[in-house]
Write an enzyme that holds these catalytic residues in place. Structure first.
Site, PDB file in Angstrom:
ATOM      1  CE1 TYR A 182      -3.971  -2.419   5.419  1.00 30.87           C
ATOM      2  CE2 TYR A 182      -3.510  -0.086   5.063  1.00 30.87           C
ATOM      3  CZ  TYR A 182      -3.806  -1.347   4.554  1.00 30.87           C
ATOM      4  OH  TYR A 182      -3.919  -1.532   3.196  1.00 30.87           O
TER       5      TYR A 182
ATOM      6  CB  SER B  85      -0.852  -0.014   1.278  1.00 34.67           C
ATOM      7  OG  SER B  85      -1.440   1.239   1.504  1.00 34.67           O
TER       8      SER B  85
HETATM    9  N1  LIG Z   1      -8.780  -0.645  -1.154  1.00 34.68           N
HETATM   10  C1  LIG Z   1      -7.784   0.113  -0.741  1.00 34.68           C
HETATM   11  O1  LIG Z   1      -7.945   1.330  -0.554  1.00 34.68           O
HETATM   12  C2  LIG Z   1      -6.415  -0.460  -0.557  1.00 34.68           C
HETATM   13  C3  LIG Z   1      -5.316   0.399  -0.573  1.00 34.68           C
HETATM   14  C4  LIG Z   1      -4.054  -0.131  -0.401  1.00 34.68           C
HETATM   15  C5  LIG Z   1      -3.880  -1.488  -0.225  1.00 34.68           C
HETATM   16  N2  LIG Z   1      -4.968  -2.307  -0.210  1.00 34.68           N
HETATM   17  C6  LIG Z   1      -4.742  -3.731   0.012  1.00 34.68           C
HETATM   18  O2  LIG Z   1      -5.328  -4.458  -1.056  1.00 34.68           O
HETATM   19  C7  LIG Z   1      -5.593  -5.792  -0.627  1.00 34.68           C
HETATM   20  C8  LIG Z   1      -6.980  -6.205  -1.090  1.00 34.68           C
HETATM   21  O3  LIG Z   1      -7.945  -5.452  -0.394  1.00 34.68           O
HETATM   22  P1  LIG Z   1      -9.234  -4.848  -1.091  1.00 34.68           P
HETATM   23  O4  LIG Z   1      -9.053  -3.396  -1.155  1.00 34.68           O
HETATM   24  O5  LIG Z   1      -9.546  -5.572  -2.332  1.00 34.68           O
HETATM   25  O6  LIG Z   1     -10.306  -5.126   0.056  1.00 34.68           O
HETATM   26  P2  LIG Z   1     -11.609  -6.033   0.125  1.00 34.68           P
HETATM   27  O7  LIG Z   1     -12.527  -5.717  -0.992  1.00 34.68           O
HETATM   28  O8  LIG Z   1     -12.100  -5.881   1.521  1.00 34.68           O
HETATM   29  O9  LIG Z   1     -11.056  -7.506  -0.094  1.00 34.68           O
HETATM   30  C9  LIG Z   1     -10.351  -8.196   0.891  1.00 34.68           C
HETATM   31  C10 LIG Z   1     -10.264  -9.664   0.522  1.00 34.68           C
HETATM   32  O10 LIG Z   1      -9.513 -10.332   1.554  1.00 34.68           O
HETATM   33  C11 LIG Z   1     -10.244 -11.460   2.010  1.00 34.68           C
HETATM   34  N3  LIG Z   1      -9.993 -11.663   3.426  1.00 34.68           N
HETATM   35  C12 LIG Z   1     -10.192 -10.776   4.429  1.00 34.68           C
HETATM   36  N4  LIG Z   1      -9.915 -11.349   5.612  1.00 34.68           N
HETATM   37  C13 LIG Z   1      -9.521 -12.611   5.342  1.00 34.68           C
HETATM   38  C14 LIG Z   1      -9.101 -13.713   6.142  1.00 34.68           C
HETATM   39  N5  LIG Z   1      -9.037 -13.611   7.473  1.00 34.68           N
HETATM   40  N6  LIG Z   1      -8.773 -14.869   5.547  1.00 34.68           N
HETATM   41  C15 LIG Z   1      -8.849 -14.994   4.197  1.00 34.68           C
HETATM   42  N7  LIG Z   1      -9.232 -13.999   3.389  1.00 34.68           N
HETATM   43  C16 LIG Z   1      -9.565 -12.825   3.956  1.00 34.68           C
HETATM   44  C17 LIG Z   1     -11.707 -11.124   1.741  1.00 34.68           C
HETATM   45  O11 LIG Z   1     -12.447 -12.327   1.500  1.00 34.68           O
HETATM   46  P3  LIG Z   1     -13.452 -13.028   2.531  1.00 34.68           P
HETATM   47  O12 LIG Z   1     -14.216 -11.941   3.222  1.00 34.68           O
HETATM   48  O13 LIG Z   1     -14.269 -13.920   1.672  1.00 34.68           O
HETATM   49  O14 LIG Z   1     -12.567 -13.805   3.469  1.00 34.68           O
HETATM   50  C18 LIG Z   1     -11.627 -10.339   0.447  1.00 34.68           C
HETATM   51  O15 LIG Z   1     -11.656 -11.200  -0.656  1.00 34.68           O
HETATM   52  C19 LIG Z   1      -5.394  -5.792   0.891  1.00 34.68           C
HETATM   53  O16 LIG Z   1      -4.150  -6.363   1.200  1.00 34.68           O
HETATM   54  C20 LIG Z   1      -5.405  -4.316   1.245  1.00 34.68           C
HETATM   55  O17 LIG Z   1      -4.667  -4.033   2.406  1.00 34.68           O
HETATM   56  C21 LIG Z   1      -6.229  -1.833  -0.384  1.00 34.68           C
END
Ligand SMILES: NC(=O)c1ccc[n+]([C@@H]2O[C@H](COP(=O)([O-])OP(=O)(O)OC[C@H]3O[C@@H](n4cnc5c(N)ncnc54)[C@H](OP(=O)(O)O)[C@@H]3O)[C@@H](O)[C@H]2O)c1
Length: 254
Positions: free
Chosen positions: A149, A136
């Site tokens: 985080y 991130s």
């Molecule tokens: N969106 C942003 O602004 C942003 C910015 C920078 C970095 N990121 C990073 O991008 C990555 C993806 O996040 P996203 O933005 O796509 O968020 P998201 O839509 O909330 O997706 C998160 C994914 O992680 C899975 N997950 C969460 N807890 C879990 C657990 N305990 N075990 C297994 N799977 C789990 C969820 O699936 P289930 O609920 O089915 O388990 C979901 O598929 C993350 O690493 C996040 O830190 C996001």
């Protein structure tokens, strides 16, 4: 013979976008997250490839070993690992639940490290393999009000860049994707919607595509979006105390 990619957190946001990108290029997939129903739906909607669903809460300490055992039993070899699953939490460190924050470290840091550990040797042996770690823009400075985080993402970036160097004589590539705020479920899970930070979130499809292209092109680190790039460059030159103050100011609800 089609290659196989393992994607953690494939049920929403960036993970689901990665599923679409890999599927389009004909990869078979192993998808790992907690929501069985959503993963079965994903499996049904991509009939052109084979998708193996593994239901697992990766914040549980034995989860990664169980994932590896399940794949070994079925003799599945992973060519591309996408360590994507992760979450954040907004709030003062001492006021957030400690178990939730430890779960975050287990998922964002330990599971990513352990999956890499178990899958890397075969990639080295085959002289072919790619790893995409999702960090991130949070990786570049301390993050008051999201202290754990930001620290987990600093780990992901540091760990991944170190591996690139360790693997420089091998054919295994490690790419780190550093998105800024992106429209996924992350905002509601982390409770950052309505903060200054999230006032200009990027589209998940664009962010995932940039990460995917960087992975295919063997790039080390990719920061998505012009403003995010500028922010990470500024963070390198600012005193850490000032960078932390700025991070705190944008983590407040507007
Ligand atoms: N969106 C942003 O602004 C942003 C910015 C920078 C970095 N990121 C990073 O991008 C990555 C993806 O996040 P996203 O933005 O796509 O968020 P998201 O839509 O909330 O997706 C998160 C994914 O992680 C899975 N997950 C969460 N807890 C879990 C657990 N305990 N075990 C297994 N799977 C789990 C969820 O699936 P289930 O609920 O089915 O388990 C979901 O598929 C993350 O690493 C996040 O830190 C996001």
């Amino acid at each position: 013979m089609p290659k196989t990619a393992l994607i953690t957190g494939a049920t929403s946001g960036l993970g689901y976008e990665f599923v679409k990108l890999f599927a389009k290029d004909g990869y078979n997939l192993v998808i790992v997250s907690r929501n069985k129903q959503k993963m079965e739906q994903i499996k049904q909607s991509f009939q052109n490839i084979e998708i193996k669903v593994i239901v697992k809460d990766l914040s549980e300490p034995n989860a990664v070993k169980e994932v590896i055992e399940e794949m070994d039993k079925q003799e599945i070899t992973i060519d591309v690992l996408v360590n994507n699953a992760g979450f954040g939490l907004l709030g003062h460190f001492d006021q957030l639940d400690i178990q939730e924050q430890l779960n975050m470290i287990q998922l964002n840091v330990a599971a990513l490290t352990e999956l890499t550990y178990y899958l890397l040797p075969k990639m080295k042996q085959k002289k072919d393999g790619k790893i995409l770690n999702i960090a991130s823009t949070a990786a570049f400075q301390p993050g008051p009000l999201m202290a754990v985080y930001y620290a987990t993402k600093a780990y992901v970036l540091s760990f991944s860049e170190a591996l690139v160097e360790e693997l420089s004589d091998s054919k295994v590539m490690v790419t780190t994707l550093c998105p800024g705020p992106t429209k996924t479920n992350f905002g509601s899970v982390a409770n950052v919607e309505g903060t200054k930070m999230f006032s200009r979130a990027m589209n998940a499809e664009i962010v995932a595509k940039q990460g995917y292209n960087a992975l295919l092109n063997g790039k080390r680190v990719v920061v998505t979006g012009g403003l995010n790039k500028a922010g990470t460059i500024a963070a390198k030159f600012l005193p850490r105390s000032l960078a932390a103050k700025i991070a705190k100011s944008i983590a407040r609800k507007e």
